[in-house]
Design an enzyme around this catalytic site. Structure first.
Site, PDB file in Angstrom:
ATOM      1  N   HIS A  21       0.903  -1.362  -0.017  1.00  0.00           N
ATOM      2  CA  HIS A  21      -0.110  -0.107  -0.191  1.00  0.00           C
ATOM      3  C   HIS A  21       0.895   1.454  -0.196  1.00  0.00           C
ATOM      4  O   HIS A  21       0.767   2.254  -0.613  1.00  0.00           O
ATOM      5  CB  HIS A  21      -0.806   0.209   1.217  1.00  0.00           C
ATOM      6  CG  HIS A  21      -1.835  -1.262   1.283  1.00  0.00           C
ATOM      7  ND1 HIS A  21      -2.091  -2.003   2.567  1.00  0.00           N
ATOM      8  CD2 HIS A  21      -2.687  -1.691   0.331  1.00  0.00           C
ATOM      9  CE1 HIS A  21      -3.045  -2.782   2.113  1.00  0.00           C
ATOM     10  NE2 HIS A  21      -3.474  -2.656   0.964  1.00  0.00           N
ATOM     11  N   LYS A  45     -18.933  -6.243   9.252  1.00  0.00           N
ATOM     12  CA  LYS A  45     -17.733  -7.167   9.360  1.00  0.00           C
ATOM     13  C   LYS A  45     -16.735  -6.731  10.398  1.00  0.00           C
ATOM     14  O   LYS A  45     -16.405  -5.379  10.314  1.00  0.00           O
ATOM     15  CB  LYS A  45     -17.360  -7.092   7.979  1.00  0.00           C
ATOM     16  CG  LYS A  45     -17.717  -7.907   6.716  1.00  0.00           C
ATOM     17  CD  LYS A  45     -16.784  -8.195   6.118  1.00  0.00           C
ATOM     18  CE  LYS A  45     -17.293  -8.129   4.448  1.00  0.00           C
ATOM     19  NZ  LYS A  45     -16.363  -7.877   3.370  1.00  0.00           N
ATOM     20  N   ARG A  98      -1.929  -5.886  -8.552  1.00  0.00           N
ATOM     21  CA  ARG A  98      -0.995  -7.016  -8.383  1.00  0.00           C
ATOM     22  C   ARG A  98      -0.935  -7.941  -9.566  1.00  0.00           C
ATOM     23  O   ARG A  98       0.038  -8.228 -10.061  1.00  0.00           O
ATOM     24  CB  ARG A  98      -1.034  -7.800  -7.083  1.00  0.00           C
ATOM     25  CG  ARG A  98      -0.623  -6.890  -5.836  1.00  0.00           C
ATOM     26  CD  ARG A  98      -1.091  -7.318  -4.718  1.00  0.00           C
ATOM     27  NE  ARG A  98      -2.563  -7.137  -4.595  1.00  0.00           N
ATOM     28  CZ  ARG A  98      -3.278  -7.375  -3.407  1.00  0.00           C
ATOM     29  NH1 ARG A  98      -2.862  -8.077  -2.525  1.00  0.00           N
ATOM     30  NH2 ARG A  98      -4.749  -7.128  -3.444  1.00  0.00           N
ATOM     31  N   SER A 136      -2.772  -7.702   2.944  1.00  0.00           N
ATOM     32  CA  SER A 136      -2.961  -7.675   4.209  1.00  0.00           C
ATOM     33  C   SER A 136      -3.414  -9.035   4.718  1.00  0.00           C
ATOM     34  O   SER A 136      -3.200  -9.383   5.960  1.00  0.00           O
ATOM     35  CB  SER A 136      -4.259  -6.830   4.365  1.00  0.00           C
ATOM     36  OG  SER A 136      -4.156  -5.394   3.888  1.00  0.00           O
TER      37      SER A 136
END
Ligand code: ADP
Length: 167
Positions: A21, A45, A98, A136
């Site tokens: 990031h 969530k 990515r 992450s």
């Protein structure tokens, strides 16, 4: 035409913010005068870190960039990213890519955003080779299993300062 023309929103879960990031953010700062790093979260969530902790971690991680004059604002938001763009008067969303899988997912989201708000343009920034494997999800797995995630995280932060209550 938006007023804040040279600003962009960099949205993400950032749970947690990684070197990948950071790399995208540094590239985005070459294109834009101001970047809003926007922690998106969903009330339903439960994340790994709370949205407030994610914001604090990013603020700490980007402090050296800000000390060097970069204009970065870190915030959290719920709801649509295009609504945040309107609120911040910017037409630009930054996303990192990515893999081809990222591209397929991201292009659909970019098209949906453009459909909802035609002036909103998504700018894709390719991952640097050195960081393209970092996610992450991997960082969370390493931490939860007691490993050392520091090679994947900004060097000026110690993840223990943010997850004390979890270990
Ligand atoms: P989200 O849940 O919204 O995808 P993430 O925090 O996982 O949020 O990612 C935010 C953005 O950063 C996404 O555009 C993602 O593709 C990009 N990103 C994540 N990791 C990397 C990396 N290692 N290199 C480049 N971009 C990345």
């Amino acid at each position: 035409m938006k007023q804040n023309k040279r600003a962009a929103v960099f949205p993400g879960s950032f749970d947690p913010f990684t070197l990948g990031h950071m790399d995208v953010l540094q590239s985005a700062l070459k294109l834009f005068d101001k970047i809003y790093v926007a922690v998106g979260y969903n009330h339903l969530k439960r994340g790994f870190l709370s949205p407030q902790t994610r914001v604090r971690l990013i603020q700490d991680a980007v402090r050296p960039l800000m000390d060097n004059g970069a204009d970065i604002e870190v915030l959290s938001y719920t709801g649509l990213t295009v609504s945040l763009c309107r609120e911040k008067e910017t037409d630009f969303i930054i996303r990192g890519l990515r893999t081809t899988t990222d591209f397929e997912l991201e292009s659909v989201i970019a098209q949906a955003n453009r459909e909802m708000q035609p002036e909103t343009v998504t700018v894709f920034i390719p991952a640097s080779h050195a960081y393209s494997f970092i996610s992450s999800t991997v960082v969370r797995d390493v931490i939860i299993n007691g490993g050392d995630a520091s090679p994947f995280l900004p060097s000026n932060i110690d993840i223990k300062d943010y997850i004390q209550s979890k270990i």
